[in-house]
Design an enzyme around this catalytic site. Sequence first.
Site, PDB file in Angstrom:
ATOM      1  N   LYS A  81      10.760  10.109  11.562  1.00 17.22           N
ATOM      2  CA  LYS A  81      10.201   8.762  11.518  1.00 17.22           C
ATOM      3  C   LYS A  81      11.266   7.709  11.793  1.00 17.22           C
ATOM      4  O   LYS A  81      12.363   7.775  11.237  1.00 17.22           O
ATOM      5  CB  LYS A  81       9.581   8.484  10.145  1.00 17.22           C
ATOM      6  CG  LYS A  81       8.411   9.386   9.785  1.00 17.22           C
ATOM      7  CD  LYS A  81       7.830   8.973   8.440  1.00 17.22           C
ATOM      8  CE  LYS A  81       6.596   9.797   8.086  1.00 17.22           C
ATOM      9  NZ  LYS A  81       5.965   9.324   6.829  1.00 17.22           N
ATOM     10  N   GLU A 127       4.369   7.256   2.769  1.00 14.94           N
ATOM     11  CA  GLU A 127       5.188   6.071   3.010  1.00 14.94           C
ATOM     12  C   GLU A 127       4.726   4.943   2.103  1.00 14.94           C
ATOM     13  O   GLU A 127       3.654   5.012   1.497  1.00 14.94           O
ATOM     14  CB  GLU A 127       5.116   5.628   4.472  1.00 14.94           C
ATOM     15  CG  GLU A 127       3.739   5.185   4.917  1.00 14.94           C
ATOM     16  CD  GLU A 127       3.699   4.811   6.386  1.00 14.94           C
ATOM     17  OE1 GLU A 127       4.749   4.839   7.054  1.00 14.94           O
ATOM     18  OE2 GLU A 127       2.603   4.480   6.876  1.00 14.94           O
ATOM     19  N   LYS A 171      11.901   3.052   6.250  1.00 15.39           N
ATOM     20  CA  LYS A 171      11.860   4.475   5.895  1.00 15.39           C
ATOM     21  C   LYS A 171      13.198   4.922   5.305  1.00 15.39           C
ATOM     22  O   LYS A 171      13.257   5.850   4.503  1.00 15.39           O
ATOM     23  CB  LYS A 171      11.521   5.317   7.127  1.00 15.39           C
ATOM     24  CG  LYS A 171      10.191   4.945   7.773  1.00 15.39           C
ATOM     25  CD  LYS A 171       9.035   5.092   6.810  1.00 15.39           C
ATOM     26  CE  LYS A 171       7.709   4.757   7.452  1.00 15.39           C
ATOM     27  NZ  LYS A 171       7.539   3.322   7.740  1.00 15.39           N
ATOM     28  N   ASN A 206       4.105   0.815   2.299  1.00 17.99           N
ATOM     29  CA  ASN A 206       3.939  -0.277   3.251  1.00 17.99           C
ATOM     30  C   ASN A 206       4.153  -1.619   2.569  1.00 17.99           C
ATOM     31  O   ASN A 206       3.502  -1.920   1.561  1.00 17.99           O
ATOM     32  CB  ASN A 206       2.535  -0.236   3.849  1.00 17.99           C
ATOM     33  CG  ASN A 206       2.224   1.081   4.530  1.00 17.99           C
ATOM     34  OD1 ASN A 206       2.572   1.303   5.678  1.00 17.99           O
ATOM     35  ND2 ASN A 206       1.574   1.979   3.795  1.00 17.99           N
ATOM     36  N   SER A 216      -3.096  -2.837   6.003  1.00 16.30           N
ATOM     37  CA  SER A 216      -4.427  -3.139   6.504  1.00 16.30           C
ATOM     38  C   SER A 216      -5.530  -2.309   5.850  1.00 16.30           C
ATOM     39  O   SER A 216      -5.280  -1.402   5.063  1.00 16.30           O
ATOM     40  CB  SER A 216      -4.463  -2.928   8.021  1.00 16.30           C
ATOM     41  OG  SER A 216      -4.108  -1.595   8.335  1.00 16.30           O
ATOM     42  N   GLU A 261       6.412   0.226  10.841  1.00 14.49           N
ATOM     43  CA  GLU A 261       5.072   0.243  10.275  1.00 14.49           C
ATOM     44  C   GLU A 261       4.082   0.465  11.414  1.00 14.49           C
ATOM     45  O   GLU A 261       4.379   0.215  12.571  1.00 14.49           O
ATOM     46  CB  GLU A 261       4.763  -1.101   9.583  1.00 14.49           C
ATOM     47  CG  GLU A 261       5.717  -1.461   8.460  1.00 14.49           C
ATOM     48  CD  GLU A 261       5.493  -0.665   7.190  1.00 14.49           C
ATOM     49  OE1 GLU A 261       4.546   0.134   7.152  1.00 14.49           O
ATOM     50  OE2 GLU A 261       6.277  -0.838   6.250  1.00 14.49           O
ATOM     51  N   GLY A 262       2.873   0.908  11.054  1.00 18.42           N
ATOM     52  CA  GLY A 262       1.831   1.103  12.056  1.00 18.42           C
ATOM     53  C   GLY A 262       1.839   2.512  12.597  1.00 18.42           C
ATOM     54  O   GLY A 262       2.826   3.242  12.504  1.00 18.42           O
ATOM     55  N   ARG A 313      -8.136   7.309   4.625  1.00 17.64           N
ATOM     56  CA  ARG A 313      -8.186   7.493   6.071  1.00 17.64           C
ATOM     57  C   ARG A 313      -8.240   8.990   6.364  1.00 17.64           C
ATOM     58  O   ARG A 313      -7.533   9.783   5.743  1.00 17.64           O
ATOM     59  CB  ARG A 313      -6.947   6.902   6.743  1.00 17.64           C
ATOM     60  CG  ARG A 313      -6.935   5.393   6.809  1.00 17.64           C
ATOM     61  CD  ARG A 313      -5.633   4.888   7.361  1.00 17.64           C
ATOM     62  NE  ARG A 313      -4.512   5.247   6.498  1.00 17.64           N
ATOM     63  CZ  ARG A 313      -3.241   5.020   6.784  1.00 17.64           C
ATOM     64  NH1 ARG A 313      -2.918   4.461   7.916  1.00 17.64           N
ATOM     65  NH2 ARG A 313      -2.282   5.360   5.945  1.00 17.64           N
ATOM     66  N   ARG A 359       0.854  -1.185   0.000  1.00 14.08           N
ATOM     67  CA  ARG A 359       0.000   0.000   0.000  1.00 14.08           C
ATOM     68  C   ARG A 359       0.889   1.234   0.000  1.00 14.08           C
ATOM     69  O   ARG A 359       1.743   1.388   0.874  1.00 14.08           O
ATOM     70  CB  ARG A 359      -0.922   0.029   1.214  1.00 14.08           C
ATOM     71  CG  ARG A 359      -2.076   1.035   1.078  1.00 14.08           C
ATOM     72  CD  ARG A 359      -2.909   1.162   2.344  1.00 14.08           C
ATOM     73  NE  ARG A 359      -2.168   1.847   3.385  1.00 14.08           N
ATOM     74  CZ  ARG A 359      -2.155   1.484   4.665  1.00 14.08           C
ATOM     75  NH1 ARG A 359      -2.848   0.425   5.064  1.00 14.08           N
ATOM     76  NH2 ARG A 359      -1.447   2.152   5.562  1.00 14.08           N
TER      77      ARG A 359
END
Length: 515
Positions: free
Chosen positions: A405, A150, A335, A152, A157, A409-410, A491, A132
């Site tokens: 960063k 970013e 990253k 993923n 998810s 992830e998350g 989102r 993603r």
Amino acid sequence: MSSITQGSYPPVLQDAERERLVQVVKDWTVAHGLTVRPPPAIAGNDAEGILATSAPVTLFPSPFPRSCFEEAKAIQTTYNELYALISQDEEFLTEMVKEVAGGDEFIANLWNVHLRVKKEGYVQNLALGLFRSDYMVHQDESSLQIKQVEFNTIASSFGGLSTQTSLLHKHLAQHEYPLLSSSASTAAANLDLPSNDSAAGLAAGLRAAFDAYGPSTLGHPTCVLFLTQTGERNVFDQRHLEYALSSSGSVPVFRLPFSEILTHTTIAPGSSQRQLLYTLPSNPSLVFEVAVVYLRAGYGPGDYPSQEAWEARYQIERSNAVCCPTVLTQLAGMKKVQQVLATPEESNTNSVPSALAKFMSPTSEKTQRLLKTFTNIYPLDTSLSGLHARQLATSPEDCQKYVMKPQREGGGNNFYRSTIPEQLQKIPEEHWNSFILMEIIEPPALANSILRNGAVEQGGVICELGVYGTCLWDQASREVKFNEEAGYLLRTKGDKSEEGGVAAGYGCMDSVTLV
């Protein structure tokens, strides 16, 4: 409120209208699985997992520039190709790991898993990515451009819930928005809502890997294994992918907590192919050969509380199952990789960063389109760019334009603006290079209403678009066997919130209305 919409949007709701819309959304989300397990504070002693609640969601779809949306979807297969190539370049990833592993034990431990398997030899050449790529719209004077937040490579998810969110907003546009008394209700009932088949698209990637694995040579039925976190609240998002995969044909799908890998899986004894066998806990007489392992856990240090957990990841990696992702693919999502792809070296006069040119032709149209999505990202090492970034990060004024960063992830891992200098003071300077410094993207102003835990929050919002991609490739021959764009996620969070993770409690589910 918005610089990309005309008139008043979303419509102003009267109290009675809001109450009706909230009730419709609550019922629709539960009836259609746009749900999550409630947090412990709400669920109480929900030990048996009997409760579900509506996922946080906007009452209206958010406006998104059509050109930005179409560009993000159009370049996803190029991003899939790029990260497949990166995951196959061990020499490049070795350098990336060296840069950050000294200050990041988690990355170092992942790399050690790869080195252990490499020493004995990998037995599975196929690798699967359910990716993603996340973007925000950057407003620069009169132009609007997508800029990548970013990329993923593990546990990408909300593919399941994003499909349901799009269907929710289409239902509301057809049946509820026309009933509103506001003068804007007509516009709200005639929204341009693109279709979104993210659940089916991601399931198609899993199916491609399952089919490529082929039948068991040991005589077992084959299956797909979802590795999950214990007490997973986002279970229904994962279930939608499972159901979409099962409906595509006879594909047995099982869920297994990451902490129980060594309890319920083994490597086939006496086989040089190291087939991964899964024994069904509810019926130990049933043994399946695992064709595909899909990791929805294992992306952060919390999933590895002991050496046993690392042994479990090693068992998965050394097996013959097609891993989604492999350790190398997971590491490609660091990253640090994103930073070097976007940062020209001081000695490089070419407009294309040398790291990107290593994988993509500098003169190709694909490369130029990727470059347009990059924002300014800096290392925090002792290179000239890194020293410049250290000055920016430690300046009380300059740091206001940046986010720092780690290689994670998350949601909930980043440090924004004025928190950066104080955080750096807590970290030994020799470990600063395990972070990157990224210029904050400035999106156009928007407003919306968010339904979260039964309450409505209204005000300014910021939207982040994620575009899914699926890619299956052969690490030995470098042949890409499957490469598709696979739907989208929107989102949305309040414009005073820095983080955007839905599962982490910051953002909410949304869908796009094109403008």
